[in-house]
Scaffold this active site. Sequence first.
Site, mmCIF file in Angstrom:
data_model
loop_
_atom_site.group_PDB
_atom_site.id
_atom_site.type_symbol
_atom_site.label_atom_id
_atom_site.label_comp_id
_atom_site.label_asym_id
_atom_site.label_seq_id
_atom_site.Cartn_x
_atom_site.Cartn_y
_atom_site.Cartn_z
ATOM 1 N N LYS A 81 28.908 56.399 -13.990
ATOM 2 C CA LYS A 81 30.097 55.711 -13.479
ATOM 3 C C LYS A 81 30.442 54.463 -14.288
ATOM 4 O O LYS A 81 31.567 53.975 -14.231
ATOM 5 C CB LYS A 81 29.920 55.336 -12.005
ATOM 6 C CG LYS A 81 28.904 54.257 -11.711
ATOM 7 C CD LYS A 81 28.791 53.999 -10.221
ATOM 8 C CE LYS A 81 27.764 52.926 -9.881
ATOM 9 N NZ LYS A 81 28.127 51.603 -10.400
ATOM 10 N N ARG A 130 35.826 49.368 -3.829
ATOM 11 C CA ARG A 130 35.168 49.089 -2.552
ATOM 12 C C ARG A 130 35.888 47.967 -1.803
ATOM 13 O O ARG A 130 36.097 48.053 -0.584
ATOM 14 C CB ARG A 130 33.710 48.703 -2.797
ATOM 15 C CG ARG A 130 32.844 49.848 -3.300
ATOM 16 C CD ARG A 130 31.501 49.354 -3.795
ATOM 17 N NE ARG A 130 30.616 50.456 -4.208
ATOM 18 C CZ ARG A 130 29.557 50.309 -4.963
ATOM 19 N NH1 ARG A 130 29.228 49.099 -5.419
ATOM 20 N NH2 ARG A 130 28.806 51.349 -5.297
ATOM 21 N N ARG A 147 27.079 39.269 -7.881
ATOM 22 C CA ARG A 147 26.542 39.648 -9.186
ATOM 23 C C ARG A 147 25.068 39.987 -9.048
ATOM 24 O O ARG A 147 24.423 39.625 -8.088
ATOM 25 C CB ARG A 147 26.694 38.489 -10.190
ATOM 26 C CG ARG A 147 28.108 38.200 -10.649
ATOM 27 C CD ARG A 147 28.671 39.319 -11.501
ATOM 28 N NE ARG A 147 27.762 39.729 -12.559
ATOM 29 C CZ ARG A 147 27.662 39.126 -13.745
ATOM 30 N NH1 ARG A 147 28.421 38.073 -14.014
ATOM 31 N NH2 ARG A 147 26.829 39.585 -14.657
#
Length: 302
Positions: A81, A130, A147
């Site tokens: 991905k 998302r 992060r």
Amino acid sequence: MSERIFRVGTRGSKLALVQANFVADWLQASSGHKVEIQIISTEGDETQGSLMNPMRPGVFVSSIRDTLLAEKVDLIVHSFKDLPSAPIDGLQLVAVPEREDNRDVIVSNGNLGLMQLPAGSRVGTSSPRREARINFLRPDLVTLPIRGNVDTRIQKLRDGQYDAIVLAAAGINRLGRQSEIAEYLSSEQLLPAPAQGALAIEIRTDDDQLRELLTPLNDAQTRLITTAERAVLVGINAACTTAIGALAELNGDQLTVTAELSDPETNTHKRFSKTVGPVEVGMTSEAFQLGMYVARQLMSDD
């Protein structure tokens, strides 16, 4: 066949190393050649800024690809991905192993699912896809950037910086942390990123020996469905900031591609699904064309 030590290039996170070692162990066992892991620092690991506007496409893979092209390593392992949709001259996607769980999951303090979280809960994600869907499903929640690798993100959650975070099930499964999953999100709630849960192995196009050795690691059905999903990226000319989800499913000889394009600014979500058949696992060209067709429908004004 001459003796050769194969060097596997990878990021240094725990998850990346688990994935690289899976491929290295398979290659060493199947070929009898020695295989070494080489950690490569990437721009995505070094930058402290937002991943929403990275300096180069494929912020986590560009440096690794450069190292492969420079012949400092022999193969590289990606989370599929994360791989940009545009091909790179001199490199070949040689194998896509069998896919892990493609779903997204909620990990939360209190083990609460998305719809159970109290209003105002802070949900960590740096994925536009998302974020857009969570804001649609639960506009009363607060989405915040986050992060770090999987372990770091979960630790930030446990430290109270967030009330919940959204992660890929595949990464948590590969790290053996399934017990921390509060909820698996359905495709109706949130379509996964194209090729989420799959690995991608790249080599140089002129490395015939390694191509022959790695080809058996390719899973034909996974290759077919990820080809269809990633064709959606090509068809909409997706960037790192594009909020796009896609899921391909092969049921018998029927291939279905469902994709959703979200606009965070207007909170609109366009979803389209198309089924074709009969399709066999080797028909990657047909899978690509189906993904492109779905992309065109998402981009149309209808």
